[in-house]
Structures are given as C-alpha cells and as structure tokens.
Motif scaffolding. Sequence first.
Motif, PDB file in Angstrom:
ATOM      1  N   MET A 278       0.342  60.747  88.475  1.00 27.20           N
ATOM      2  CA  MET A 278       0.369  62.239  88.803  1.00 27.20           C
ATOM      3  C   MET A 278       1.612  62.186  89.135  1.00 27.20           C
ATOM      4  O   MET A 278       2.607  60.870  90.020  1.00 27.20           O
TER       5      MET A 278
ATOM      6  N   THR B 154      -2.468  67.825  95.932  1.00 25.51           N
ATOM      7  CA  THR B 154      -2.722  68.732  94.602  1.00 25.51           C
ATOM      8  C   THR B 154      -3.889  70.190  95.273  1.00 25.51           C
ATOM      9  O   THR B 154      -4.628  69.467  96.310  1.00 25.51           O
TER      10      THR B 154
ATOM     11  N   LEU C  74      -6.311  72.718  95.149  1.00 20.28           N
ATOM     12  CA  LEU C  74      -7.894  72.992  94.452  1.00 20.28           C
ATOM     13  C   LEU C  74      -7.752  75.080  94.002  1.00 20.28           C
ATOM     14  O   LEU C  74      -7.641  75.457  95.587  1.00 20.28           O
TER      15      LEU C  74
ATOM     16  N   THR D  34      -5.896  69.661  85.907  1.00 20.28           N
ATOM     17  CA  THR D  34      -4.841  69.950  87.452  1.00 20.28           C
ATOM     18  C   THR D  34      -3.553  70.051  86.213  1.00 20.28           C
ATOM     19  O   THR D  34      -3.002  69.121  85.154  1.00 20.28           O
TER      20      THR D  34
ATOM     21  N   PRO E 218       1.521  70.703  92.222  1.00 27.77           N
ATOM     22  CA  PRO E 218       0.272  70.559  91.551  1.00 27.77           C
ATOM     23  C   PRO E 218      -1.186  71.581  92.068  1.00 27.77           C
ATOM     24  O   PRO E 218      -0.999  71.505  93.256  1.00 27.77           O
ATOM     25  N   LYS E 219      -1.736  72.073  90.921  1.00 23.94           N
ATOM     26  CA  LYS E 219      -2.778  73.117  91.737  1.00 23.94           C
ATOM     27  C   LYS E 219      -4.238  72.361  89.935  1.00 23.94           C
ATOM     28  O   LYS E 219      -4.123  72.075  88.797  1.00 23.94           O
ATOM     29  N   ARG E 220      -5.021  72.460  90.520  1.00 21.98           N
ATOM     30  CA  ARG E 220      -6.430  72.341  90.374  1.00 21.98           C
ATOM     31  C   ARG E 220      -7.278  72.815  89.742  1.00 21.98           C
ATOM     32  O   ARG E 220      -7.283  74.045  90.957  1.00 21.98           O
TER      33      ARG E 220
END
Length: 92
Positions: free
Chosen positions: A1, A7, A9, A52, A59-61
């Motif tokens: 990562m 990250t 959500l 992710t 970064p997005k999840r």
Amino acid sequence: MEKDMTTTLIEKEEIQKYKFVPAEVDGTEAFLSKLSSAQRLGNEFKAKTALTFMTEDGPKRVETTVWSLTEKYLVLKAGVLIPLRSLIDVSY
C-alpha cells in the motif's frame, strides 16, 4: 500500500466524484485471480468485496459487490468503472 497515506472509506455512490490515478505499483496481474473470485462471490452469493484504489485525493476504500471484470476495468453496480491500474488492494 502507498506509504504515509490514510485510506478513506467511501460509499459506492461516491466513487464517481473522484478522479482515478494509477497506483504506485500496478497490481493488475496479481489481482486478477482475486477479482475473478470476487466477481463470482458477488454474482452468486451477493457477497461484498473491499476494494482500495488510488485517486487524486489519495487512496479510497469501498465495500461493494463486483459485477463484472474487463481487461482494464472492474465493473460495479450502475456501470461504475474502476481502472484495474488504480487498485491497491482487494479483500473479501
């Protein structure tokens, strides 16, 4: 990562608000088997997968059902596309 990044959500409905960028490391080949399984889990059992991916905002999840898989994209409900090149992690 990616290092030193938090990250976030998000809901699947928010995905289209973000601009995708390639992940630091292209994990497409490594993820193909997992994505194929995620597609089967989504279609046959309505099971969700945690995806992710990298955006311009970091970064997005998202936790969602994988509907389909193409050579370059992951297809979610309502035709939402995530470029495979932007994926950082896939888990279920």
